[in-house]
Design a protein around this motif. Structure first.
Motif, short mmCIF file in Angstrom:
data_model
loop_
_atom_site.label_atom_id
_atom_site.label_comp_id
_atom_site.label_asym_id
_atom_site.label_seq_id
_atom_site.Cartn_x
_atom_site.Cartn_y
_atom_site.Cartn_z
N GLU A 1 47.60 20.18 17.27
CA GLU A 1 48.59 20.87 16.71
C GLU A 1 48.74 21.77 18.30
OE1 GLU A 1 48.24 24.82 14.47
OE2 GLU A 1 47.10 23.33 13.21
N GLU A 2 47.99 22.21 19.29
CA GLU A 2 48.24 23.35 20.16
C GLU A 2 49.27 22.53 21.33
OE1 GLU A 2 47.31 26.26 21.64
OE2 GLU A 2 46.80 26.54 19.14
N ILE A 3 48.47 21.30 21.76
CA ILE A 3 49.60 20.23 22.56
C ILE A 3 51.01 19.71 21.95
CG2 ILE A 3 49.61 18.05 22.79
CD1 ILE A 3 48.20 19.05 24.77
N THR A 4 51.17 19.79 20.69
CA THR A 4 52.64 19.69 20.33
C THR A 4 52.66 21.34 20.70
OG1 THR A 4 51.93 19.88 18.14
CG2 THR A 4 51.87 17.65 18.69
N ARG A 5 52.42 22.11 20.33
CA ARG A 5 52.87 23.75 20.36
C ARG A 5 53.30 23.99 21.88
NH1 ARG A 5 51.09 28.07 22.26
NH2 ARG A 5 49.12 27.32 23.01
N LEU A 6 52.79 23.06 22.69
CA LEU A 6 52.89 23.37 24.02
C LEU A 6 53.85 22.59 24.49
CD1 LEU A 6 49.36 23.68 26.37
CD2 LEU A 6 50.95 25.54 25.66
N CYS A 7 54.11 21.29 24.29
CA CYS A 7 55.60 21.01 24.18
C CYS A 7 56.56 21.54 24.09
CB CYS A 7 54.74 20.00 23.28
SG CYS A 7 53.87 18.36 24.06
N LYS A 8 56.62 21.89 23.15
CA LYS A 8 57.54 22.74 22.49
C LYS A 8 58.24 24.06 23.65
CE LYS A 8 57.58 21.66 17.47
NZ LYS A 8 56.58 22.28 16.42
N GLU A 9 56.90 24.62 23.94
CA GLU A 9 56.92 25.53 24.37
C GLU A 9 57.42 24.59 26.70
OE1 GLU A 9 54.28 28.04 24.74
OE2 GLU A 9 54.27 28.33 22.19
N ASP A 10 56.81 24.15 27.11
CA ASP A 10 56.59 23.99 28.43
C ASP A 10 57.15 22.34 28.57
OD1 ASP A 10 55.65 22.66 30.82
OD2 ASP A 10 54.53 24.61 30.85
N ILE A 11 58.72 22.13 28.72
CA ILE A 11 58.99 20.78 28.93
C ILE A 11 57.99 19.95 30.53
CG2 ILE A 11 60.07 21.32 31.80
CD1 ILE A 11 61.62 19.16 28.61
N HIS A 12 57.10 20.43 31.20
CA HIS A 12 56.39 19.40 31.73
C HIS A 12 55.43 19.36 31.02
CE1 HIS A 12 58.36 20.92 35.26
NE2 HIS A 12 58.40 22.26 34.86
N ILE A 13 54.49 19.87 30.12
CA ILE A 13 53.73 19.27 29.04
C ILE A 13 53.88 18.39 27.78
CG2 ILE A 13 52.35 19.68 27.02
CD1 ILE A 13 51.21 22.23 29.01
N SER A 14 55.69 19.17 27.13
CA SER A 14 56.20 17.62 26.90
C SER A 14 57.05 16.39 27.50
CB SER A 14 57.67 18.29 26.34
OG SER A 14 58.57 17.14 25.62
N ASN A 15 56.89 16.36 28.96
CA ASN A 15 57.56 15.53 29.23
C ASN A 15 55.84 14.49 29.60
OD1 ASN A 15 60.28 15.69 29.95
ND2 ASN A 15 59.49 16.85 31.62
N LEU A 16 55.22 15.30 30.10
CA LEU A 16 53.66 14.70 30.29
C LEU A 16 53.13 13.65 29.10
CD1 LEU A 16 50.69 14.08 31.80
CD2 LEU A 16 50.35 16.16 31.02
N TYR A 17 53.80 14.28 27.91
CA TYR A 17 53.27 14.05 26.53
C TYR A 17 54.13 12.49 26.33
CZ TYR A 17 53.13 13.79 21.39
OH TYR A 17 52.78 13.19 20.47
N SER A 18 55.59 12.88 26.30
CA SER A 18 56.02 11.39 26.34
C SER A 18 55.41 9.94 27.22
CB SER A 18 57.59 12.11 27.12
OG SER A 18 58.13 10.74 26.96
N LYS A 19 55.33 10.69 28.54
CA LYS A 19 54.82 9.84 29.49
C LYS A 19 53.42 8.91 28.95
CE LYS A 19 57.59 8.85 33.02
NZ LYS A 19 58.65 7.75 32.80
N VAL A 20 52.70 10.12 27.87
CA VAL A 20 50.99 8.68 27.65
C VAL A 20 51.64 8.13 26.75
CG1 VAL A 20 49.10 9.98 25.98
CG2 VAL A 20 50.35 10.95 28.23
N LEU A 21 52.83 8.92 25.75
CA LEU A 21 52.68 7.76 24.56
C LEU A 21 53.14 6.80 25.53
CD1 LEU A 21 54.56 10.75 22.37
CD2 LEU A 21 51.58 9.16 21.63
N GLU A 22 54.17 6.15 26.07
CA GLU A 22 54.92 5.29 26.85
C GLU A 22 53.41 4.46 26.93
OE1 GLU A 22 57.91 6.31 30.23
OE2 GLU A 22 58.69 7.31 28.45
N HIS A 23 52.44 5.27 27.34
CA HIS A 23 51.40 4.48 27.98
C HIS A 23 51.01 3.63 27.00
CE1 HIS A 23 47.78 3.45 30.54
NE2 HIS A 23 47.60 3.64 29.49
N VAL A 24 50.27 4.68 26.01
CA VAL A 24 50.26 3.64 24.37
C VAL A 24 50.41 3.15 24.40
CG1 VAL A 24 48.98 4.38 22.63
CG2 VAL A 24 48.54 6.13 24.32
N PHE A 25 51.91 2.79 24.17
CA PHE A 25 52.80 1.88 23.36
C PHE A 25 52.36 0.60 24.16
CE2 PHE A 25 56.29 -0.53 23.27
CZ PHE A 25 57.05 -1.32 22.39
N ILE A 26 52.66 0.56 26.15
CA ILE A 26 52.54 -0.92 26.77
C ILE A 26 50.85 -1.42 26.32
CG2 ILE A 26 52.48 -1.34 28.93
CD1 ILE A 26 54.53 1.77 29.63
#
Length: 191
Positions: free
Chosen positions: A108-133
């Motif tokens: 919940e804290e990570i998703t909250r930070l993603c909404k507040e900080d584009i850098h954390i949102s971008n990191l989260y997106s890259k991690v999800l891409e890595h998991v999918f790969i």
């Protein structure tokens, strides 16, 4: 440089400010072997960054047979991602196979930070891409490799795996029986 920063930078350049935000919502923990960080049938709320040790994700059948889906080694993110995203019970159990050191983070804290900080949102997106790969690579292994090739690839990916965990866990991950794995090992040893 802090190995945690190096790991995060493997996804995306992480500024000191972004790293500090992540540190503030993280709790360092030492987990004993056999600890369940997520259990089948329970709704998880945490995600973990594994910094030492080994974790498995497995599915239990109604008869109690276990099917290993994945092994996690440092540095990686571990957690029942589908259950976290959907806020539903996990279908898998995530268990430490060795003593582990992790950073625990509230999803919940990570998703909250993603909404507040584009850098954390971008990191989260890259991690999800890595998991999918990684997920896709695993699926391709099953349709394009035989059991011996999958075993050799696993040994390459996780050095010393035969000494780290029981044979039946490795066999389950490869979708073969322990007897088949024993035969594969003997054949490899002969060559």
């Amino acid at each position: 440089m802090d190995p945690n920063v190096v790991f995060l930078n493997s996804f995306l350049d992480v500024s000191e400010e972004t790293f500090e935000k992540l540190v503030r919502i993280s709790t360092f923990k030492k987990l004993e072997k056999g600890f369940n960080i997520a259990k089948s049938g329970e709704v998880p709320s945490k995600i973990y960054m594994l910094v030492s040790g080994m974790v498995r994700a497995y599915l239990s059948s109604e008869t109690g047979k276990e099917f290993n889906k994945n092994f996690f080694m440092p540095f990686s993110f571990v957690g029942s991602l589908t259950a976290l995203i959907k806020n539903r019970p996990s279908k898998l159990t995530y268990e430490t196979l060795t003593a582990c050191k992790v950073y625990e983070v509230s999803f919940e804290e990570i998703t909250r930070l993603c909404k507040e900080d584009i850098h954390i949102s971008n990191l989260y997106s890259k991690v999800l891409e890595h998991v999918f790969i990684k997920y896709e690579e695993r699926q391709l292994e099953f349709i394009s490799m035989d059991a011996t090739e999958r075993y050799l690839r696993l040994r390459k990916r996780i050095s010393g795996i035969d000494d780290l965990i029981p044979q039946y866990h490795i066999a389950s991950y490869l979708s073969i029986t322990p007897v088949q794995l024993s035969r594969i090992r003997k054949k490899i040893d002969k060559n």
